[in-house]
Design a protein around this motif. Structure first.
Motif, PDB file in Angstrom:
ATOM      1  N   GLN A 151      65.326 -15.464  53.300  1.00  0.00           N
ATOM      2  CA  GLN A 151      65.895 -14.521  52.049  1.00  0.00           C
ATOM      3  C   GLN A 151      67.419 -14.954  51.905  1.00  0.00           C
ATOM      4  OE1 GLN A 151      63.746 -10.492  53.674  1.00  0.00           O
ATOM      5  NE2 GLN A 151      65.299 -10.192  52.325  1.00  0.00           N
ATOM      6  N   SER A 152      67.618 -14.727  50.730  1.00  0.00           N
ATOM      7  CA  SER A 152      69.091 -14.794  50.447  1.00  0.00           C
ATOM      8  C   SER A 152      69.514 -13.649  49.203  1.00  0.00           C
ATOM      9  CB  SER A 152      69.418 -16.206  49.924  1.00  0.00           C
ATOM     10  OG  SER A 152      68.789 -16.588  48.673  1.00  0.00           O
ATOM     11  N   GLY A 153      70.788 -13.479  48.984  1.00  0.00           N
ATOM     12  CA  GLY A 153      71.350 -12.464  48.147  1.00  0.00           C
ATOM     13  C   GLY A 153      71.643 -11.159  48.737  1.00  0.00           C
ATOM     14  N   GLY A 154      71.906 -10.277  48.210  1.00  0.00           N
ATOM     15  CA  GLY A 154      72.439  -8.850  48.894  1.00  0.00           C
ATOM     16  C   GLY A 154      73.893  -8.768  48.701  1.00  0.00           C
ATOM     17  N   GLY A 155      74.112  -7.925  49.197  1.00  0.00           N
ATOM     18  CA  GLY A 155      75.676  -7.500  49.322  1.00  0.00           C
ATOM     19  C   GLY A 155      76.052  -6.090  49.163  1.00  0.00           C
ATOM     20  N   SER A 156      77.527  -5.932  48.842  1.00  0.00           N
ATOM     21  CA  SER A 156      77.845  -4.726  48.584  1.00  0.00           C
ATOM     22  C   SER A 156      78.517  -4.701  47.122  1.00  0.00           C
ATOM     23  CB  SER A 156      78.953  -4.317  49.516  1.00  0.00           C
ATOM     24  OG  SER A 156      78.679  -4.329  50.938  1.00  0.00           O
ATOM     25  N   VAL A 157      77.910  -3.515  46.566  1.00  0.00           N
ATOM     26  CA  VAL A 157      78.162  -3.506  45.075  1.00  0.00           C
ATOM     27  C   VAL A 157      78.672  -1.856  44.852  1.00  0.00           C
ATOM     28  CG1 VAL A 157      76.799  -5.433  44.249  1.00  0.00           C
ATOM     29  CG2 VAL A 157      75.742  -3.162  44.295  1.00  0.00           C
ATOM     30  N   THR A 172      77.875   1.491  42.273  1.00  0.00           N
ATOM     31  CA  THR A 172      76.910   2.291  41.171  1.00  0.00           C
ATOM     32  C   THR A 172      76.836   1.480  39.877  1.00  0.00           C
ATOM     33  OG1 THR A 172      77.008   4.247  42.497  1.00  0.00           O
ATOM     34  CG2 THR A 172      76.012   4.378  40.196  1.00  0.00           C
ATOM     35  N   GLY A 173      75.528   1.091  39.278  1.00  0.00           N
ATOM     36  CA  GLY A 173      75.492   0.617  38.111  1.00  0.00           C
ATOM     37  C   GLY A 173      75.473  -1.046  38.268  1.00  0.00           C
ATOM     38  N   ASP A 174      75.875  -1.759  39.147  1.00  0.00           N
ATOM     39  CA  ASP A 174      75.896  -2.990  39.131  1.00  0.00           C
ATOM     40  C   ASP A 174      74.552  -3.616  39.295  1.00  0.00           C
ATOM     41  OD1 ASP A 174      79.245  -3.178  40.988  1.00  0.00           O
ATOM     42  OD2 ASP A 174      78.679  -3.040  38.930  1.00  0.00           O
ATOM     43  N   SER A 175      74.457  -4.976  39.280  1.00  0.00           N
ATOM     44  CA  SER A 175      73.150  -5.487  39.480  1.00  0.00           C
ATOM     45  C   SER A 175      73.415  -6.483  40.794  1.00  0.00           C
ATOM     46  CB  SER A 175      72.994  -6.565  38.622  1.00  0.00           C
ATOM     47  OG  SER A 175      72.667  -5.613  37.111  1.00  0.00           O
ATOM     48  N   LEU A 176      72.173  -7.016  41.166  1.00  0.00           N
ATOM     49  CA  LEU A 176      71.946  -7.814  42.402  1.00  0.00           C
ATOM     50  C   LEU A 176      70.598  -8.623  42.210  1.00  0.00           C
ATOM     51  CD1 LEU A 176      73.287  -6.050  45.752  1.00  0.00           C
ATOM     52  CD2 LEU A 176      74.289  -8.123  44.492  1.00  0.00           C
ATOM     53  N   LEU A 216      63.854 -10.636  43.527  1.00  0.00           N
ATOM     54  CA  LEU A 216      63.843  -9.230  43.113  1.00  0.00           C
ATOM     55  C   LEU A 216      65.131  -9.045  42.179  1.00  0.00           C
ATOM     56  CD1 LEU A 216      62.688  -6.411  43.128  1.00  0.00           C
ATOM     57  CD2 LEU A 216      63.984  -6.177  45.289  1.00  0.00           C
ATOM     58  N   GLN A 217      65.013  -8.769  41.002  1.00  0.00           N
ATOM     59  CA  GLN A 217      66.259  -8.485  40.131  1.00  0.00           C
ATOM     60  C   GLN A 217      66.407  -7.030  40.235  1.00  0.00           C
ATOM     61  OE1 GLN A 217      68.633 -10.747  38.620  1.00  0.00           O
ATOM     62  NE2 GLN A 217      69.661  -8.671  38.000  1.00  0.00           N
ATOM     63  N   MET A 218      67.615  -6.763  40.579  1.00  0.00           N
ATOM     64  CA  MET A 218      67.867  -5.046  40.921  1.00  0.00           C
ATOM     65  C   MET A 218      69.181  -4.701  39.853  1.00  0.00           C
ATOM     66  SD  MET A 218      67.771  -4.738  45.041  1.00  0.00           S
ATOM     67  CE  MET A 218      68.946  -5.671  45.376  1.00  0.00           C
ATOM     68  N   ASP A 219      68.879  -4.120  38.851  1.00  0.00           N
ATOM     69  CA  ASP A 219      69.741  -3.461  38.048  1.00  0.00           C
ATOM     70  C   ASP A 219      70.045  -2.014  38.124  1.00  0.00           C
ATOM     71  OD1 ASP A 219      68.153  -5.754  35.550  1.00  0.00           O
ATOM     72  OD2 ASP A 219      70.045  -6.170  36.797  1.00  0.00           O
ATOM     73  N   SER A 220      71.162  -1.556  37.595  1.00  0.00           N
ATOM     74  CA  SER A 220      71.257  -0.211  37.436  1.00  0.00           C
ATOM     75  C   SER A 220      71.411   0.416  38.936  1.00  0.00           C
ATOM     76  CB  SER A 220      70.531   0.371  36.720  1.00  0.00           C
ATOM     77  OG  SER A 220      70.773   0.352  35.222  1.00  0.00           O
ATOM     78  N   LEU A 221      72.107  -0.282  39.945  1.00  0.00           N
ATOM     79  CA  LEU A 221      71.794   0.322  41.440  1.00  0.00           C
ATOM     80  C   LEU A 221      72.406   1.425  41.590  1.00  0.00           C
ATOM     81  CD1 LEU A 221      72.357  -3.212  42.971  1.00  0.00           C
ATOM     82  CD2 LEU A 221      70.411  -1.772  43.366  1.00  0.00           C
ATOM     83  N   ARG A 222      71.815   2.391  42.500  1.00  0.00           N
ATOM     84  CA  ARG A 222      72.388   3.489  42.769  1.00  0.00           C
ATOM     85  C   ARG A 222      72.634   3.727  44.276  1.00  0.00           C
ATOM     86  NH1 ARG A 222      66.908   6.409  40.137  1.00  0.00           N
ATOM     87  NH2 ARG A 222      67.505   5.944  37.953  1.00  0.00           N
ATOM     88  N   PRO A 223      73.457   4.410  44.873  1.00  0.00           N
ATOM     89  CA  PRO A 223      73.465   4.748  46.270  1.00  0.00           C
ATOM     90  C   PRO A 223      72.231   4.852  47.179  1.00  0.00           C
ATOM     91  CG  PRO A 223      75.179   6.076  45.071  1.00  0.00           C
ATOM     92  CD  PRO A 223      74.168   5.452  44.155  1.00  0.00           C
ATOM     93  N   GLU A 224      71.552   5.362  46.478  1.00  0.00           N
ATOM     94  CA  GLU A 224      70.103   5.558  47.336  1.00  0.00           C
ATOM     95  C   GLU A 224      69.170   4.274  47.426  1.00  0.00           C
ATOM     96  OE1 GLU A 224      71.088   7.334  44.540  1.00  0.00           O
ATOM     97  OE2 GLU A 224      69.429   8.031  43.162  1.00  0.00           O
ATOM     98  N   ASP A 225      69.950   3.322  46.833  1.00  0.00           N
ATOM     99  CA  ASP A 225      69.047   1.947  46.837  1.00  0.00           C
ATOM    100  C   ASP A 225      69.538   1.352  48.080  1.00  0.00           C
ATOM    101  OD1 ASP A 225      69.299   1.665  43.393  1.00  0.00           O
ATOM    102  OD2 ASP A 225      67.474   2.121  44.617  1.00  0.00           O
TER     103      ASP A 225
END
Length: 122
Positions: free
Chosen positions: A6-12, A14-18, A81-90
């Motif tokens: 795996q690769s990707g991830g990190g700290s963003v 709310t509302g950001d994408s990864l 896995l494209q993750m948009d509109s990220l939330r703290p609960e993610d």
């Protein structure tokens, strides 16, 4: 030997994408279903998204439907896995996995990536 890297991830915020990536080796990539799971501290590993062999159908947990997109590139043996509109609960450690038949149950999978931390702050 089956390997998922795996690769990707990190700290963003709310509302950001990864975008997460998972490179698969040791099996015929298009012949296997793929899935993403996540695990938050003190919680069970939960299904996030899955894609059938040959990418015929995709499945999403209700909590991510409309925000996350799972897709695969057979030319690169890579799952995304494209993750948009990220939330703290993610916020969780995210894992990719594979098995012959699609399943939303973590206990049905034998092969896992190493895990990637995703942290979403408000």
């Amino acid at each position: 030997q089956v390997q998922l890297v795996q690769s990707g991830g990190g700290s963003v915020q709310t509302g950001d994408s990864l975008k997460l990536s998972c490179v698969v080796s040791g099996l015929s990539f298009t012949n296997y279903a793929m899935a993403w799971f996540r695990q938050a501290p003190g919680q069970e590993r939960e299904f996030v998204a899955g894609i059938q062999r040959y990418g015929l159908n995709t499945y999403y947990a209700d909590s991510v439907k409309g925000r996350f997109t799972i897709y695969r590139n057979p030319n690169k043996n890579t799952l995304y896995l494209q993750m948009d509109s990220l939330r703290p609960e993610d916020t969780a450690v995210y894992y990719c996995s594979t098995r012959y038949e699609m399943s939303a149950l973590a206990e049905n999978y034998d092969h896992w990536g190493q895990g990637t931390q995703v942290t979403v702050s408000s």
